[in-house]
Design an enzyme around this catalytic site. Structure first.
Site, PDB file in Angstrom:
ATOM      1  N   ARG A   1     130.255  26.162  22.050  1.00 43.74           N
ATOM      2  CA  ARG A   1     128.966  25.540  21.741  1.00 43.74           C
ATOM      3  C   ARG A   1     128.000  26.653  21.367  1.00 43.74           C
ATOM      4  O   ARG A   1     128.046  27.741  21.946  1.00 43.74           O
ATOM      5  CB  ARG A   1     128.414  24.783  22.968  1.00 43.74           C
ATOM      6  CG  ARG A   1     129.101  23.454  23.238  1.00 43.74           C
ATOM      7  CD  ARG A   1     128.766  22.393  22.173  1.00 43.74           C
ATOM      8  NE  ARG A   1     129.448  21.132  22.373  1.00 43.74           N
ATOM      9  CZ  ARG A   1     130.538  20.734  21.716  1.00 43.74           C
ATOM     10  NH1 ARG A   1     131.100  21.511  20.810  1.00 43.74           N
ATOM     11  NH2 ARG A   1     131.067  19.540  21.941  1.00 43.74           N
TER      12      ARG A   1
ATOM     13  N   HIS B   1     130.863  23.067  12.180  1.00 46.28           N
ATOM     14  CA  HIS B   1     131.378  22.352  13.358  1.00 46.28           C
ATOM     15  C   HIS B   1     132.584  21.462  12.994  1.00 46.28           C
ATOM     16  O   HIS B   1     132.563  20.247  13.222  1.00 46.28           O
ATOM     17  CB  HIS B   1     130.264  21.516  14.007  1.00 46.28           C
ATOM     18  CG  HIS B   1     130.543  21.192  15.447  1.00 46.28           C
ATOM     19  ND1 HIS B   1     129.564  21.077  16.397  1.00 46.28           N
ATOM     20  CD2 HIS B   1     131.709  20.954  16.111  1.00 46.28           C
ATOM     21  CE1 HIS B   1     130.099  20.789  17.567  1.00 46.28           C
ATOM     22  NE2 HIS B   1     131.410  20.707  17.411  1.00 46.28           N
TER      23      HIS B   1
ATOM     24  N   GLU C   1     122.183  22.516  14.938  1.00 45.83           N
ATOM     25  CA  GLU C   1     123.079  22.041  13.874  1.00 45.83           C
ATOM     26  C   GLU C   1     122.467  20.820  13.203  1.00 45.83           C
ATOM     27  O   GLU C   1     121.953  19.950  13.915  1.00 45.83           O
ATOM     28  CB  GLU C   1     124.448  21.684  14.475  1.00 45.83           C
ATOM     29  CG  GLU C   1     125.143  22.901  15.070  1.00 45.83           C
ATOM     30  CD  GLU C   1     126.446  22.561  15.799  1.00 45.83           C
ATOM     31  OE1 GLU C   1     126.858  21.389  15.819  1.00 45.83           O
ATOM     32  OE2 GLU C   1     127.056  23.485  16.366  1.00 45.83           O
TER      33      GLU C   1
HETATM   34  P1  NAP Z   1     137.747  22.644  29.166  1.00 47.26           P
HETATM   35  O1  NAP Z   1     139.195  22.269  29.244  1.00 47.26           O
HETATM   36  O2  NAP Z   1     136.795  21.993  30.087  1.00 47.26           O
HETATM   37  O3  NAP Z   1     137.657  24.220  29.344  1.00 47.26           O
HETATM   38  C1  NAP Z   1     136.475  24.922  29.468  1.00 47.26           C
HETATM   39  C2  NAP Z   1     136.740  26.159  30.303  1.00 47.26           C
HETATM   40  O4  NAP Z   1     135.546  26.905  30.450  1.00 47.26           O
HETATM   41  C3  NAP Z   1     137.235  25.849  31.711  1.00 47.26           C
HETATM   42  O5  NAP Z   1     138.419  26.563  31.920  1.00 47.26           O
HETATM   43  C4  NAP Z   1     136.091  26.299  32.593  1.00 47.26           C
HETATM   44  O6  NAP Z   1     136.297  26.698  33.887  1.00 47.26           O
HETATM   45  C5  NAP Z   1     135.518  27.429  31.773  1.00 47.26           C
HETATM   46  N1  NAP Z   1     134.138  27.728  32.163  1.00 47.26           N
HETATM   47  C6  NAP Z   1     133.125  26.874  32.370  1.00 47.26           C
HETATM   48  N2  NAP Z   1     132.011  27.553  32.672  1.00 47.26           N
HETATM   49  C7  NAP Z   1     132.332  28.853  32.656  1.00 47.26           C
HETATM   50  C8  NAP Z   1     131.628  30.037  32.875  1.00 47.26           C
HETATM   51  N3  NAP Z   1     130.312  30.019  33.180  1.00 47.26           N
HETATM   52  N4  NAP Z   1     132.274  31.215  32.758  1.00 47.26           N
HETATM   53  C9  NAP Z   1     133.570  31.238  32.447  1.00 47.26           C
HETATM   54  N5  NAP Z   1     134.319  30.138  32.213  1.00 47.26           N
HETATM   55  C10 NAP Z   1     133.701  28.971  32.326  1.00 47.26           C
HETATM   56  O7  NAP Z   1     137.187  22.386  27.710  1.00 47.26           O
HETATM   57  P2  NAP Z   1     137.962  22.499  26.322  1.00 47.26           P
HETATM   58  O8  NAP Z   1     138.380  21.141  25.892  1.00 47.26           O
HETATM   59  O9  NAP Z   1     138.952  23.591  26.370  1.00 47.26           O
HETATM   60  O10 NAP Z   1     136.721  22.904  25.374  1.00 47.26           O
HETATM   61  C11 NAP Z   1     136.260  24.222  25.343  1.00 47.26           C
HETATM   62  C12 NAP Z   1     134.965  24.317  24.544  1.00 47.26           C
HETATM   63  O11 NAP Z   1     135.200  23.946  23.178  1.00 47.26           O
HETATM   64  C13 NAP Z   1     133.850  23.399  25.031  1.00 47.26           C
HETATM   65  O12 NAP Z   1     132.625  24.083  24.944  1.00 47.26           O
HETATM   66  C14 NAP Z   1     133.851  22.265  24.029  1.00 47.26           C
HETATM   67  O13 NAP Z   1     132.586  21.657  23.936  1.00 47.26           O
HETATM   68  C15 NAP Z   1     134.213  23.018  22.769  1.00 47.26           C
HETATM   69  N6  NAP Z   1     134.781  22.199  21.697  1.00 47.26           N
HETATM   70  C16 NAP Z   1     134.449  22.538  20.412  1.00 47.26           C
HETATM   71  C17 NAP Z   1     134.972  21.814  19.349  1.00 47.26           C
HETATM   72  C18 NAP Z   1     134.630  22.188  17.938  1.00 47.26           C
HETATM   73  O14 NAP Z   1     134.714  21.341  17.063  1.00 47.26           O
HETATM   74  N7  NAP Z   1     134.272  23.429  17.668  1.00 47.26           N
HETATM   75  C19 NAP Z   1     135.814  20.728  19.596  1.00 47.26           C
HETATM   76  C20 NAP Z   1     136.148  20.415  20.913  1.00 47.26           C
HETATM   77  C21 NAP Z   1     135.622  21.173  21.961  1.00 47.26           C
HETATM   78  P3  NAP Z   1     137.546  27.018  34.840  1.00 47.26           P
HETATM   79  O15 NAP Z   1     137.903  28.417  34.605  1.00 47.26           O
HETATM   80  O16 NAP Z   1     137.001  26.716  36.181  1.00 47.26           O
HETATM   81  O17 NAP Z   1     138.658  26.085  34.461  1.00 47.26           O
END
Ligand code: NAP
Length: 335
Positions: free
Chosen positions: A238, A286, A267
């Site tokens: 994000r 995005h 955005e």
């Molecule tokens: P996810 O499975 O929830 O993984 C997010 C990870 O970030 C988790 O492992 C979490 O903690 C870790 N985290 C949260 N806060 C943190 C911090 N302060 N410091 C370090 N690690 C932290 O989510 P995901 O589905 O993989 O998505 C990841 C990101 O991609 C999100 O921001 C989502 O919004 C974004 N995204 C972008 C697109 C795009 O089109 N560009 C599409 C989909 C998603 P733990 O280590 O406790 O597990």
């Protein structure tokens, strides 16, 4: 009487067809987000709605949606829905987790290659008619990938999918995440390091953290200055995770070699955003999850969630199971 459904944006035809088979469907048939008054009007007489991340569902909207029993969002995130309010009114709310993982991980890898091998810059060079020397030993060099260290920040579903792909590219992988994942480390042969160490050691850093309060602005001037001058930052998480003004300075003044960004603090980007004038940054609108496969699956699963609930089945992705105490599932059964 058939259930009435509102769909708040033009979505994949396959998902619309699924719903049309059993329901009366009204669509806000546009590429643009539905205006709020149209959304409120649309939900007035509907039993269920398929909505998007851009549709804010709050008390005002729900006050006017007297018949609404099911809200299915075509997204993994659900911050846009007042879940408590929906629950208190007996509205079942579902999301679509995990179907975007592979698409976004592939895109992160694509961005890494694009910025390291200067693909966008090279394409512009050819189109502008500037290509005058057929081949030169020193022309438009970029960074190799094999043998380099990838630092993943946020090892969730997407971070892990990126790690798997990076191993296949012969990269060394280190990561920082809120919680350590020992099983995954052992399975893949990757290692954990504190955040500052990931920043200072990695040749490529991919941000794949969730936007938690602690993750807001977690990459600012201090962190960018810890990175190697030859390193690249890739953000598919994000925009708010990165201090964009600091990153712009880092790219201008050469604190890092380059960046590739799919997400921004605002955005769409403003036309006068200074990032637009820099050649060492790849910018995409995005589109991390924008594959035919992922988006169809997203829309179809959101439609499926509505049909399941209207048939009296509880989908795994029901976000507010406590709603069943407010309105038992049998009472929303219409199919
Ligand atoms: P996810 O499975 O929830 O993984 C997010 C990870 O970030 C988790 O492992 C979490 O903690 C870790 N985290 C949260 N806060 C943190 C911090 N302060 N410091 C370090 N690690 C932290 O989510 P995901 O589905 O993989 O998505 C990841 C990101 O991609 C999100 O921001 C989502 O919004 C974004 N995204 C972008 C697109 C795009 O089109 N560009 C599409 C989909 C998603 P733990 O280590 O406790 O597990």
């Amino acid at each position: 009487m058939k259930p009435r459904i509102f769909i708040s944006r033009r979505i994949q035809e396959s998902a619309i067809e699924m719903l049309r088979k059993y329901c009366e469907v009204e669509i806000y048939d546009s590429e643009y987000p539905v205006p709020r008054d149209v959304l409120i009007k649309g939900l007035e007489d509907k039993d269920a709605a398929l909505i998007l991340l851009s549709d804010r569902i709050d008390k005002e909207v729900l006050n006017n949606a007297k018949r609404l029993k099911v809200l299915s969002t075509m997204s993994a995130g659900y911050d846009h829905i007042d879940l408590e309010e929906a629950t208190s009114r007996g509205i079942y709310v579902t999301n679509v987790p995990a179907v975007l993982t592979d698409a976004v991980a592939e895109f992160a890898i694509a961005l890494m290659f694009a910025v390291a091998r200067r693909i966008v810059e090279a394409d512009k060079f050819v189109r502008s008619g500037s290509w005058k020397i057929a081949w030169s030993p020193t022309f438009m060099l970029g960074s190799g990938i094999a043998g380099k260290t990838l630092g993943i920040v946020g090892l969730g579903s997407i971070g892990q999918a990126i790690a798997r792909r990076a191993k296949g590219l012969s990269m060394d992988v280190i990561y920082y995440s809120r919680t350590r994942k020992l099983d995954f480390e052992n399975e893949l042969g990757i290692s954990y390091a504190p955040f500052h160490e990931v920043l200072s050691k990695a040749d490529f850093i991919v941000l794949s953290v969730a936007l938690t309060p602690e993750a807001m602005g977690m990459v600012g001037e201090k962190e960018l200055r810890l990175m190697k001058k030859s390193s690249y930052l890739i953000n598919i998480s994000r925009g708010q995770v990165v201090d964009e003004a600091a990153l712009t300075r880092a790219l201008k003044e050469g604190w890092i070699a380059g960046a590739a960004l799919d997400v921004f603090s605002k955005e769409p980007l403003d036309p006068d955003n200074p990032l637009l004038s820099l050649s060492n940054v790849v910018l995409t609108p995005h589109i991390g999850s924008a594959t035919f496969e992922a988006r169809s699956k997203l829309a179809e699963t959101a439609a499926e969630n509505i049909l399941l609930l209207l048939k009296g089945d509880v989908p795994e992705s029901l976000l507010n199971p406590e709603v069943m105490k407010v309105r038992p599932i049998e009472e929303i059964k219409m199919l």
